[in-house]
Design an enzyme around this catalytic site. Structure first.
Site, PDB file in Angstrom:
ATOM      1  N   ALA A   1     -20.955  63.847 -89.007  1.00 36.54           N
ATOM      2  CA  ALA A   1     -21.807  63.908 -90.198  1.00 36.54           C
ATOM      3  C   ALA A   1     -22.552  62.612 -90.480  1.00 36.54           C
ATOM      4  O   ALA A   1     -23.273  62.512 -91.467  1.00 36.54           O
ATOM      5  CB  ALA A   1     -20.950  64.289 -91.404  1.00 36.54           C
TER       6      ALA A   1
ATOM      7  N   ASN B   1     -13.282  61.789 -91.870  1.00 37.45           N
ATOM      8  CA  ASN B   1     -13.461  61.569 -90.423  1.00 37.45           C
ATOM      9  C   ASN B   1     -14.591  60.574 -90.191  1.00 37.45           C
ATOM     10  O   ASN B   1     -14.539  59.759 -89.272  1.00 37.45           O
ATOM     11  CB  ASN B   1     -13.754  62.897 -89.718  1.00 37.45           C
ATOM     12  CG  ASN B   1     -12.531  63.779 -89.689  1.00 37.45           C
ATOM     13  OD1 ASN B   1     -11.660  63.606 -88.858  1.00 37.45           O
ATOM     14  ND2 ASN B   1     -12.433  64.698 -90.634  1.00 37.45           N
TER      15      ASN B   1
ATOM     16  N   HIS C   1     -23.444  60.068 -97.461  1.00 37.86           N
ATOM     17  CA  HIS C   1     -22.708  59.034 -96.723  1.00 37.86           C
ATOM     18  C   HIS C   1     -23.576  57.781 -96.632  1.00 37.86           C
ATOM     19  O   HIS C   1     -24.725  57.855 -96.197  1.00 37.86           O
ATOM     20  CB  HIS C   1     -22.395  59.501 -95.301  1.00 37.86           C
ATOM     21  CG  HIS C   1     -21.618  60.781 -95.255  1.00 37.86           C
ATOM     22  ND1 HIS C   1     -20.281  60.853 -95.557  1.00 37.86           N
ATOM     23  CD2 HIS C   1     -21.991  62.049 -94.942  1.00 37.86           C
ATOM     24  CE1 HIS C   1     -19.867  62.096 -95.433  1.00 37.86           C
ATOM     25  NE2 HIS C   1     -20.887  62.851 -95.070  1.00 37.86           N
TER      26      HIS C   1
HETATM   27  N1  LIG Z   1     -16.605  64.018 -87.464  1.00 40.80           N
HETATM   28  C1  LIG Z   1     -17.095  64.526 -88.576  1.00 40.80           C
HETATM   29  O1  LIG Z   1     -18.108  64.061 -89.109  1.00 40.80           O
HETATM   30  C2  LIG Z   1     -16.413  65.677 -89.229  1.00 40.80           C
HETATM   31  C3  LIG Z   1     -15.241  66.188 -88.700  1.00 40.80           C
HETATM   32  N2  LIG Z   1     -14.652  67.263 -89.275  1.00 40.80           N
HETATM   33  C4  LIG Z   1     -13.384  67.735 -88.648  1.00 40.80           C
HETATM   34  O2  LIG Z   1     -13.576  69.055 -88.200  1.00 40.80           O
HETATM   35  C5  LIG Z   1     -12.466  69.846 -88.624  1.00 40.80           C
HETATM   36  C6  LIG Z   1     -12.905  71.284 -88.751  1.00 40.80           C
HETATM   37  O3  LIG Z   1     -13.841  71.407 -89.799  1.00 40.80           O
HETATM   38  P1  LIG Z   1     -14.245  72.842 -90.381  1.00 40.80           P
HETATM   39  O4  LIG Z   1     -14.652  73.730 -89.284  1.00 40.80           O
HETATM   40  O5  LIG Z   1     -15.177  72.588 -91.496  1.00 40.80           O
HETATM   41  O6  LIG Z   1     -12.825  73.319 -90.966  1.00 40.80           O
HETATM   42  P2  LIG Z   1     -12.323  74.811 -91.199  1.00 40.80           P
HETATM   43  O7  LIG Z   1     -11.079  74.681 -92.029  1.00 40.80           O
HETATM   44  O8  LIG Z   1     -13.418  75.681 -91.669  1.00 40.80           O
HETATM   45  O9  LIG Z   1     -11.929  75.295 -89.732  1.00 40.80           O
HETATM   46  C7  LIG Z   1     -10.861  74.781 -88.991  1.00 40.80           C
HETATM   47  C8  LIG Z   1     -10.403  75.873 -88.052  1.00 40.80           C
HETATM   48  O10 LIG Z   1      -9.476  75.350 -87.113  1.00 40.80           O
HETATM   49  C9  LIG Z   1      -8.324  76.186 -87.093  1.00 40.80           C
HETATM   50  N3  LIG Z   1      -7.161  75.383 -86.731  1.00 40.80           N
HETATM   51  C10 LIG Z   1      -6.375  74.638 -87.543  1.00 40.80           C
HETATM   52  N4  LIG Z   1      -5.408  74.041 -86.814  1.00 40.80           N
HETATM   53  C11 LIG Z   1      -5.585  74.438 -85.533  1.00 40.80           C
HETATM   54  C12 LIG Z   1      -4.913  74.168 -84.320  1.00 40.80           C
HETATM   55  N5  LIG Z   1      -3.836  73.362 -84.288  1.00 40.80           N
HETATM   56  N6  LIG Z   1      -5.371  74.745 -83.183  1.00 40.80           N
HETATM   57  C13 LIG Z   1      -6.452  75.547 -83.209  1.00 40.80           C
HETATM   58  N7  LIG Z   1      -7.135  75.851 -84.338  1.00 40.80           N
HETATM   59  C14 LIG Z   1      -6.703  75.284 -85.480  1.00 40.80           C
HETATM   60  C15 LIG Z   1      -8.229  76.770 -88.490  1.00 40.80           C
HETATM   61  O11 LIG Z   1      -7.482  77.956 -88.471  1.00 40.80           O
HETATM   62  P3  LIG Z   1      -6.706  78.411 -89.824  1.00 40.80           P
HETATM   63  O12 LIG Z   1      -7.775  78.567 -90.846  1.00 40.80           O
HETATM   64  O13 LIG Z   1      -6.054  79.677 -89.445  1.00 40.80           O
HETATM   65  O14 LIG Z   1      -5.776  77.286 -90.149  1.00 40.80           O
HETATM   66  C16 LIG Z   1      -9.704  77.015 -88.790  1.00 40.80           C
HETATM   67  O15 LIG Z   1     -10.154  78.219 -88.231  1.00 40.80           O
HETATM   68  C17 LIG Z   1     -12.017  69.182 -89.942  1.00 40.80           C
HETATM   69  O16 LIG Z   1     -10.661  69.445 -90.225  1.00 40.80           O
HETATM   70  C18 LIG Z   1     -12.230  67.730 -89.663  1.00 40.80           C
HETATM   71  O17 LIG Z   1     -11.077  67.165 -89.041  1.00 40.80           O
HETATM   72  C19 LIG Z   1     -15.191  67.888 -90.348  1.00 40.80           C
HETATM   73  C20 LIG Z   1     -16.332  67.422 -90.912  1.00 40.80           C
HETATM   74  C21 LIG Z   1     -17.030  66.254 -90.428  1.00 40.80           C
HETATM   75  O1  LIG Z   2     -18.847  66.565 -93.170  1.00 44.86           O
HETATM   76  C1  LIG Z   2     -18.891  65.546 -93.864  1.00 44.86           C
HETATM   77  O2  LIG Z   2     -19.773  65.326 -94.701  1.00 44.86           O
HETATM   78  C2  LIG Z   2     -17.887  64.449 -93.679  1.00 44.86           C
HETATM   79  C3  LIG Z   2     -16.519  64.871 -93.609  1.00 44.86           C
HETATM   80  O3  LIG Z   2     -16.102  65.920 -94.038  1.00 44.86           O
HETATM   81  C4  LIG Z   2     -15.588  63.942 -92.988  1.00 44.86           C
HETATM   82  O4  LIG Z   2     -15.920  62.745 -92.869  1.00 44.86           O
HETATM   83  O5  LIG Z   2     -14.484  64.377 -92.614  1.00 44.86           O
END
Ligand SMILES: NC(=O)C1=CN([C@@H]2O[C@H](COP(=O)(O)OP(=O)(O)OC[C@H]3O[C@@H](n4cnc5c(N)ncnc54)[C@H](OP(=O)(O)O)[C@@H]3O)[C@@H](O)[C@H]2O)C=CC1
Ligand SMILES: O=C([O-])CC(=O)C(=O)O
Length: 265
Positions: A122, A188, A218
């Site tokens: 992001a 993150n 951000h």
């Molecule tokens: N780098 C960046 O800028 C950002 C990074 N992120 C990361 O991305 C991740 C995902 O975001 P987002 O898609 O919005 O979150 P969501 O909660 O919408 O989706 C996460 C998905 O992953 C599944 N899941 C959870 N644990 C596991 C596992 N151990 N193995 C496989 N699948 C799993 C969940 O299933 P269930 O719902 O059944 O638990 C859900 O379907 C966030 O948790 C964060 O860590 C997010 C935003 C920004």
């Molecule tokens: O998606 C975003 O804006 C940022 C976020 O959630 C993260 O840093 O984990």
């Protein structure tokens, strides 16, 4: 015709589903497997009807693993895939804030003679920050500002009613390491900025719940031998998850396209 890169997508929530949509029909990148918790298999099958869906990575037939699931999925799926020699692209960069975890990831990738790629997600200017680090950085500050609803289910709820906030409220101030550990779904970016720049313990972070914004804002301020920059991103959140910016999806797709493109940017 060239054979497409066979991708296993770990996680099929807000980011994963959008990545699937954007890669649909791509001649160079094919999602052949989706890994989700057992109780999410049925819904993932609907999102990816042509892929093998299960709660473990297939033992063979995968060229690249893409994680869009959360911190725990890195230990569970990414580490073993790297050790087996499969390259991995990771969105949950905050997982590297746990003590020794970055070293563990590096060791697994080295053992498998492969590479783990952390996406910018992001935030922007990760290229500038990582380049500036080579000349020497003096200070890096990151501020994450999101609407109160984006902080639901986090420590920000302790001692306050997020729904009743009348003005912007600082919910956290400290190091990037603490931020990423306390807010695994919201900080993150704090971890990414710190890994590109001054490190998890020297990058100062402020997290703000702001009822006046509808965006995930951000800001990075960096100073060093290169000069200085201030960057502000005003990201639109994904409808499926207000914590997550849509740009994270595009960043993941860009990383994947760059792996197969003849000219990468
Ligand atoms: N780098 C960046 O800028 C950002 C990074 N992120 C990361 O991305 C991740 C995902 O975001 P987002 O898609 O919005 O979150 P969501 O909660 O919408 O989706 C996460 C998905 O992953 C599944 N899941 C959870 N644990 C596991 C596992 N151990 N193995 C496989 N699948 C799993 C969940 O299933 P269930 O719902 O059944 O638990 C859900 O379907 C966030 O948790 C964060 O860590 C997010 C935003 C920004
Ligand atoms: O998606 C975003 O804006 C940022 C976020 O959630 C993260 O840093 O984990």
């Amino acid at each position: 015709m060239t054979t497409p890169t066979r991708i296993a997508l770990v996680g099929c929530g807000a980011i994963g589903t959008s990545v699937l949509e954007l890669l649909h029909g791509d001649p160079a990148l094919k999602v052949v497997a989706v890994v989700v918790p057992a109780d999410a298999i049925a819904s993932a099958r609907k999102a990816a009807p042509d892929a093998q869906v299960g709660s473990a990575l297939p033992a063979a037939g995968i060229d690249l693993v893409v994680e869009t699931a959360g911190h725990a999925a890195i230990e569970q799926h990414v580490l073993p895939a790297l050790a087996r020699g499969t390259p991995c692209v990771v969105a949950s960069v905050g997982a590297l804030s746990a003590t020794g975890f970055a070293e563990k990831l590096e060791a697994a990738a080295a053992a498998g003679k492969t590479q783990v790629q952390l996406i910018a997600g992001a935030i922007g200017a990760i290229d500038a920050l990582a380049a500036a680090r080579i000349g020497g950085l003096d200070s890096v500050r990151y501020t994450g500002r999101k609407p109160p609803q984006a902080w639901k289910g986090t420590p920000a709820e302790q001692g306050r009613d997020l729904g009743a906030l009348a003005r912007e409220t600082v919910i956290f101030e400290g190091s990037a390491r603490e931020a990423a550990l306390l807010y695994p779904k919201n900080a993150n970016v704090a971890a990414t900025v710190s890994l590109a720049g001054l490190g998890l313990d020297r990058t100062m972070v402020r997290l703000i719940a702001d009822p006046a914004t509808a965006e995930n804002v951000h800001t990075v301020e960096a100073e060093g031998a290169f000069g200085s920059f201030e960057l502000t991103m005003r990201n639109k959140p994904l409808a499926a998850n207000p914590k997550t910016s849509a740009l994270t999806v595009y960043s993941a797709v860009r990383a994947l396209r760059n792996r197969v493109a003849a000219l990468a940017i």
